[in-house]
Design a protein around this motif. Structure first.
Motif, PDB file in Angstrom:
ATOM      1  N   MET A   1      -4.587 -16.336   5.928  1.00  0.00           N
ATOM      2  CA  MET A   1      -4.351 -15.944   7.205  1.00  0.00           C
ATOM      3  C   MET A   1      -2.818 -16.353   6.539  1.00  0.00           C
ATOM      4  N   ARG A   2      -2.300 -16.592   6.018  1.00  0.00           N
ATOM      5  CA  ARG A   2      -0.891 -16.648   5.873  1.00  0.00           C
ATOM      6  C   ARG A   2      -0.271 -15.003   4.426  1.00  0.00           C
ATOM      7  N   ARG A   3      -1.478 -14.701   3.869  1.00  0.00           N
ATOM      8  CA  ARG A   3      -1.313 -13.424   2.829  1.00  0.00           C
ATOM      9  C   ARG A   3      -1.039 -12.472   4.371  1.00  0.00           C
ATOM     10  N   LEU A   4      -1.720 -12.656   5.089  1.00  0.00           N
ATOM     11  CA  LEU A   4      -2.335 -11.293   5.853  1.00  0.00           C
ATOM     12  C   LEU A   4      -0.701 -11.353   6.668  1.00  0.00           C
ATOM     13  N   ALA A   5      -0.327 -12.698   7.473  1.00  0.00           N
ATOM     14  CA  ALA A   5       0.851 -12.097   8.175  1.00  0.00           C
ATOM     15  C   ALA A   5       1.607 -11.813   7.668  1.00  0.00           C
ATOM     16  N   SER A   6       2.058 -11.491   5.991  1.00  0.00           N
ATOM     17  CA  SER A   6       2.780 -11.676   5.419  1.00  0.00           C
ATOM     18  C   SER A   6       2.755  -9.916   5.045  1.00  0.00           C
ATOM     19  N   HIS A   7       1.456  -8.977   4.223  1.00  0.00           N
ATOM     20  CA  HIS A   7       0.746  -8.129   4.868  1.00  0.00           C
ATOM     21  C   HIS A   7       1.399  -7.739   6.181  1.00  0.00           C
ATOM     22  N   LEU A   8       1.339  -7.752   7.331  1.00  0.00           N
ATOM     23  CA  LEU A   8       1.242  -7.208   8.435  1.00  0.00           C
ATOM     24  C   LEU A   8       2.709  -7.190   8.487  1.00  0.00           C
TER      25      LEU A   8
ATOM     26  N   VAL C  86      10.142 -12.057   2.355  1.00  0.00           N
ATOM     27  CA  VAL C  86       8.825 -11.823   3.228  1.00  0.00           C
ATOM     28  C   VAL C  86       8.231 -10.958   1.832  1.00  0.00           C
ATOM     29  N   PHE C  87       8.995 -10.226   1.051  1.00  0.00           N
ATOM     30  CA  PHE C  87       8.231  -8.959   0.169  1.00  0.00           C
ATOM     31  C   PHE C  87       8.381  -9.666  -0.608  1.00  0.00           C
ATOM     32  N   ASP C  88       8.849 -10.730  -1.170  1.00  0.00           N
ATOM     33  CA  ASP C  88       8.229 -11.882  -2.588  1.00  0.00           C
ATOM     34  C   ASP C  88       6.419 -11.674  -2.850  1.00  0.00           C
ATOM     35  N   ARG C  89       5.771 -11.855  -1.417  1.00  0.00           N
ATOM     36  CA  ARG C  89       4.765 -12.346  -1.400  1.00  0.00           C
ATOM     37  C   ARG C  89       3.794 -11.423  -1.624  1.00  0.00           C
ATOM     38  N   VAL C  90       4.188  -9.798  -1.498  1.00  0.00           N
ATOM     39  CA  VAL C  90       3.315  -8.934  -1.229  1.00  0.00           C
ATOM     40  C   VAL C  90       3.052  -8.147  -2.929  1.00  0.00           C
ATOM     41  N   ARG C  91       1.925  -7.090  -2.431  1.00  0.00           N
ATOM     42  CA  ARG C  91       1.208  -6.179  -4.186  1.00  0.00           C
ATOM     43  C   ARG C  91       2.702  -5.373  -4.573  1.00  0.00           C
ATOM     44  N   HIS C  92       2.884  -4.793  -3.430  1.00  0.00           N
ATOM     45  CA  HIS C  92       3.895  -3.816  -3.783  1.00  0.00           C
ATOM     46  C   HIS C  92       5.161  -4.013  -3.431  1.00  0.00           C
ATOM     47  N   GLU C  93       5.611  -4.914  -4.095  1.00  0.00           N
ATOM     48  CA  GLU C  93       7.547  -5.341  -3.720  1.00  0.00           C
ATOM     49  C   GLU C  93       7.842  -3.950  -3.761  1.00  0.00           C
ATOM     50  N   LEU C  95       7.906  -1.309  -4.032  1.00  0.00           N
ATOM     51  CA  LEU C  95       7.397   0.486  -3.279  1.00  0.00           C
ATOM     52  C   LEU C  95       8.341  -0.016  -2.220  1.00  0.00           C
ATOM     53  N   ALA C  96       7.471  -1.201  -1.797  1.00  0.00           N
ATOM     54  CA  ALA C  96       8.492  -1.673   0.582  1.00  0.00           C
ATOM     55  C   ALA C  96       9.660  -1.425  -0.337  1.00  0.00           C
ATOM     56  N   LYS C  97      11.000  -2.399  -0.828  1.00  0.00           N
ATOM     57  CA  LYS C  97      11.460  -1.931  -1.252  1.00  0.00           C
ATOM     58  C   LYS C  97      12.511  -1.007  -0.997  1.00  0.00           C
ATOM     59  N   SER C  98      11.479   0.099  -1.952  1.00  0.00           N
ATOM     60  CA  SER C  98      12.668   1.062  -2.337  1.00  0.00           C
ATOM     61  C   SER C  98      12.836   1.809  -1.201  1.00  0.00           C
ATOM     62  N   ALA C  99      11.750   1.562   0.101  1.00  0.00           N
ATOM     63  CA  ALA C  99      11.561   2.154   1.224  1.00  0.00           C
ATOM     64  C   ALA C  99      12.708   1.738   2.007  1.00  0.00           C
ATOM     65  N   ILE C 100      13.335   0.414   2.506  1.00  0.00           N
ATOM     66  CA  ILE C 100      13.772  -0.169   3.091  1.00  0.00           C
ATOM     67  C   ILE C 100      15.449   0.355   2.485  1.00  0.00           C
ATOM     68  N   PHE C 101      15.263   0.248   1.208  1.00  0.00           N
ATOM     69  CA  PHE C 101      16.305   0.387  -0.004  1.00  0.00           C
ATOM     70  C   PHE C 101      17.193   2.319   0.695  1.00  0.00           C
ATOM     71  N   LEU C 102      16.021   3.504   0.659  1.00  0.00           N
ATOM     72  CA  LEU C 102      16.115   4.058   0.877  1.00  0.00           C
ATOM     73  C   LEU C 102      17.800   4.877   1.489  1.00  0.00           C
ATOM     74  N   PRO C 103      17.659   4.027   2.919  1.00  0.00           N
ATOM     75  CA  PRO C 103      18.867   5.244   3.252  1.00  0.00           C
ATOM     76  C   PRO C 103      20.241   4.345   3.063  1.00  0.00           C
ATOM     77  N   MET C 104      20.742   3.794   2.287  1.00  0.00           N
ATOM     78  CA  MET C 104      21.828   3.392   1.234  1.00  0.00           C
ATOM     79  C   MET C 104      22.036   4.913   0.566  1.00  0.00           C
ATOM     80  N   ALA C 105      21.295   5.602   0.405  1.00  0.00           N
ATOM     81  CA  ALA C 105      21.538   6.720  -0.593  1.00  0.00           C
ATOM     82  C   ALA C 105      22.019   8.019   0.356  1.00  0.00           C
TER      83      ALA C 105
END
Lengths: 278, 258, 288
Positions: A1-8, C86-93, C95-105
């Protein structure tokens, strides 16, 4: 659940951040008739429209509106305006890091103070002098201005970096009779390539993306105006011809984006080093 | 109505005030206004602004209402004339707008699909003058040869070449043959030739701080809903700083203003 | 290395020459000019400053700068912090960071065009081509002039552009600091039964505080310097002007060097606390 929220959350944030740029890209390859009649997002979901996508807008802004010339001007401005300050600040940082002399701390403190000096404090006197000696509207003039604005931060960061170099290495070279210049040239500089690269990228992006300094010291004449000045001119001249404005904006962004995407690591390092200042 | 023009936003509004002033106060007062011999707070200026406001601030007269007028770029603003259903029926603008209309609507035929008329009279007791801008030629070096060249440019012969080569600006020389002009430009030239009086665009004649600064901002603020006297008092303040003559005292001030 | 006479001056000379002639000297001249009239001919005391605090245009600019300082650093840093965690918890960190960071360029001008299009307005009888107004009309509302409605809608619309550009910067720095916190520490708190919110609030946040301060200071400086976004999107109309734009107008449109200089000095004064903090921090660390 928590992972889902983070991903979302991550998904929504990324989407939110990308949509404006996506709109720019899509609009820049749509024909005028479509741009004024329908939103850019309709193209995404309508394959029938994909055949009408075109590069004509780019051809027009680059060839007819002079953005090609402006792009070249930007290169002529940016490359020296990135290299000159780096050379000057490396020399000064070397002195600040490794040569004890009276007044060193005071001078360094002045440099730290100048780091956040608003450019506004310098515009009028500089421009007055520039107008008198004929430097306004010249590339040399703007190289020097950008050099000055870039120096304080570069001196400070490089000095910190140089100080962190291994003491013994420099001392033993000195004992062996190497001159200060030799040590700088053959030990300090080679060891500092990553730091120098980071600062070079930061300064490159800063100068390329500048508008205000170019507006003031170069002006809008097509022989010298960089892409950003030209782009602002297009915004004034084309109002809601969005297909042209977006193409122009993308031309202005292309090089920084390439630099950024290919050298992201150095860029991030430069930013992290900058954040640790003071 | 479209007042957006990047760094120059607001200027289309100044043309409105100029046309109204010429028709309600007359060319002589117009000149005094340009020279800042009468203050912006004069009753005649207040009246001109209010008359303009009755149109511009009325959402049923203006496409999108004031918010639309302020958001829409001046180049795009006439396009409402040609949509189905039409967004507007009339458009107030200088003759150069023809270029933009034809660029955005390449199928339209000038005079057949759209046409031009002089801004109508307001005060029946007064004549109907025309206001406009123009290309101005300056002389940097005062030599006999240069003077001769300037005279040639202003002559019938010089201007005829201009027109024949495709210049669409109405020629100022009365004797130029207009057959080479497109029908709409030649109509504009006829209007210019038959106008009761001509006055140069007031805002272009004023010091930049007023004519291309405070006046533009004032038009935006007034269309946006600002009180007429607030707007005029601010304009007067800007004028007193910008004109070397300072406060307006040379003209006869009509009371009842701000 | 021992000192060897004067040769260090050779290394310092170019930098000192440039800093002296391009930053220090002009700063002093600007200070001087701020007490003179438009043409720098006549001494008028504090009149330029008095005008800044009485004239409506500059009062609006002051108000807007204040609004920016209150809203923008807080929002940018909070968003950056949220992303870092939050980004620390996902797999494609990455990639996600690059998207947010992109406008800086992207330059402020490029970003200005991008967002001008996001905020685009067409009258209600025509289809909307700006995405925000398209969403509004799809929900049954009338389109609005995002850059026209003063003072909240348009000023916030402009701030959004700044936040869009700089949130990535805050995220990168805060993320590095967050990753520097020992995982064991966070895990220990978890085993003690603390929920994620408590861990963030009581363990991570206090450790991030110094970094947050640095980032917030940087954002405040950038906020005070903001010029391009407003220049491109509204040119300071409709109550959106800030001091930097006002100064440009006084300088180039009205040729009033006295007023422009005084505005520059006000900007400098607003930044003075940051300068003092920097110098003091430097002194505490290095000055012996």
């Amino acid at each position: 659940m928590r992972r889902l929220a983070s991903h979302l959350t991550v998904f929504c944030l990324v989407l939110l951040w990308l949509i404006p740029t996506l709109g720019l890209l899509v609009t820049s390859i749509r024909p005028y008739e479509d741009v004024v009649r329908t939103g850019w997002w309709t193209t995404l979901f309508d394959p029938a429209k994909w055949a009408s996508l075109t590069l004509d807008n780019y051809v027009q802004v680059i060839a007819q509106e002079g953005l090609g010339q402006a792009f070249w001007n930007s290169l002529v401005i940016t490359i020296p305006a990135s290299l000159i300050p780096l050379a000057i600040s490396a020399l000064a940082a070397y002195a600040f890091a490794w040569m004890p002399f009276r007044g060193r701390q005071v001078l360094l403190m002045v440099a730290v103070g100048l780091m956040v000096l608003p450019g506004q404090m310098t515009f009028i006197p500089l421009l007055t002098v520039y107008n008198k000696v004929g430097l306004s509207g010249t590339f040399l003039g703007i190289w020097l201005v950008h050099t000055a604005y870039g120096l304080p931060l570069q001196i400070y960061l490089l000095r910190n970096f140089f100080r962190a170099l291994p003491h013994e290495l420099l001392d033993s070279a000195f004992m062996d009779g190497a001159s200060r210049w030799k040590i700088f040239r053959h030990i300090v500089l080679p060891l500092s390539v990553p730091a120098l690269a980071s600062l070079l990228i930061l300064q490159f992006l800063w100068v390329w993306n500048d508008l205000l300094v170019a507006l003031i010291f170069l002006g809008t004449s097509p022989e010298v105006a960089p892409v950003n000045v030209k782009l602002v001119g297009l915004v004034g001249a084309y109002g809601q011809d969005w297909q042209l404005l977006t193409a122009g904006a993308f031309v202005s962004m292309a090089l920084p984006l390439i630099v950024f995407l290919s050298l992201q690591k150095h860029f991030v390092q430069g930013i992290l080093a900058g954040s640790r200042r003071g | 109505m479209g007042f957006e023009s990047g760094g120059g936003s607001g200027w289309p509004g100044t043309d409105w005030i100029e046309d109204i002033m010429l028709r309600t106060a007359g060319p002589e007062v117009y000149d005094q206004w340009v020279a800042h011999d009468i203050p912006w707070t004069d009753a005649r200026l207040k009246y001109a602004f209010e008359l303009f406001g009755q149109i511009a601030r009325n959402p049923t007269y203006v496409l999108g209402g004031p918010e639309g007028a302020l958001s829409i770029n001046f180049r795009d603003s006439p396009n409402g004339l040609f949509t189905e259903p039409p967004g507007c029926l009339l458009h107030h603008q200088a003759s150069f707008i023809q270029t933009f209309i034809q660029k955005a609507n390449p199928n339209l035929v000038p005079v057949v699909d759209f046409n031009v008329f002089l801004f109508p009279p307001i005060d029946p007791a007064r004549e109907n003058p025309l206001s406009g801008g123009g290309s101005i030629i300056g002389l940097f070096k005062d030599t006999e040869m240069n003077r001769k060249f300037m005279e040639y440019l202003a002559s019938r012969e010089g201007q005829q070449i201009w027109v024949n080569e495709g210049g669409q600006e109405p020629p100022t020389n009365q004797n130029v043959n207009l057959s080479a002009l497109d029908p709409l430009s030649s109509r504009v030239t006829e209007l210019l030739r038959s106008a009761a009086a001509f006055r140069f665009d007031a805002s272009d004649l004023m010091p930049a701080a007023v004519g291309s600064g405070a006046f533009w901002t004032a038009m935006l603020n007034y269309v946006g809903g600002a009180d007429v006297c607030t707007v005029l008092l601010k304009l007067e303040e800007a004028a007193e700083q910008a004109y070397t003559s300072g406060a307006a005292t040379n003209g006869v001030i009509e009371p009842g203003g701000c | 290395m021992r000192t060897r006479g004067w040769s260090h001056w050779l290394y310092l000379a170019p930098a000192l020459l440039v800093l002296g002639s391009y930053l220090v000297y002009p700063t002093l001249v600007t200070l001087y000019l701020s007490f003179f009239d438009a043409r720098s001919a006549q001494y008028i005391g504090l009149q330029n400053y008095a005008r800044i605090f009485t004239q409506e245009e500059t009062l609006i600019a002051l108000r807007n700068n204040l609004l920016w300082i209150i809203v923008v650093p807080a929002l940018t840093v909070s968003l950056g912090l949220l992303m870092a965690v939050v980004f620390d918890r996902v797999r494609h960190e990455a990639l996600a960071k690059s998207a947010i960071f992109l406008p800086m360029a992207i330059s402020f001008v490029g970003a200005g065009v991008i967002w001008k299009f996001v905020y685009a307005y067409t009258p209600p009888i025509y289809p909307q081509i700006g995405i925000l107004n398209a969403i509004r009309t799809a929900l049954g509302f009338d389109p609005i002039g995002w850059l026209i409605r003063s003072p909240w809608v348009n000023n916030l619309a402009l701030m959004a552009v700044f936040i869009w550009i700089w949130a990535g910067y805050c995220m990168i720095i805060l993320s590095a600091a967050y990753k520097g916190i020992h995982r064991d520490l966070l895990d220990a708190a978890r085993t003690d039964g603390a929920n994620e919110w408590e861990i963030f609030w009581h363990v991570a946040l206090p450790m991030l505080r110094p970094t947050i301060l640095v980032v917030a200071t940087t954002m405040t400086v950038f906020t005070l310097k903001v010029f391009d976004i407003i220049y491109v999107l509204t040119n300071g109309n409709f109550g959106t002007e800030v001091l930097a734009d006002r100064m440009y107008k006084e300088m180039f449109h009205f040729h009033n060097f006295g007023a422009a200089s005084a505005i520059a000095v006000i900007i400098l004064l607003a930044m003075l606390p940051v300068i003092v903090i920097n110098v003091r921090r430097f002194y505490a660390k290095e000055g012996r």
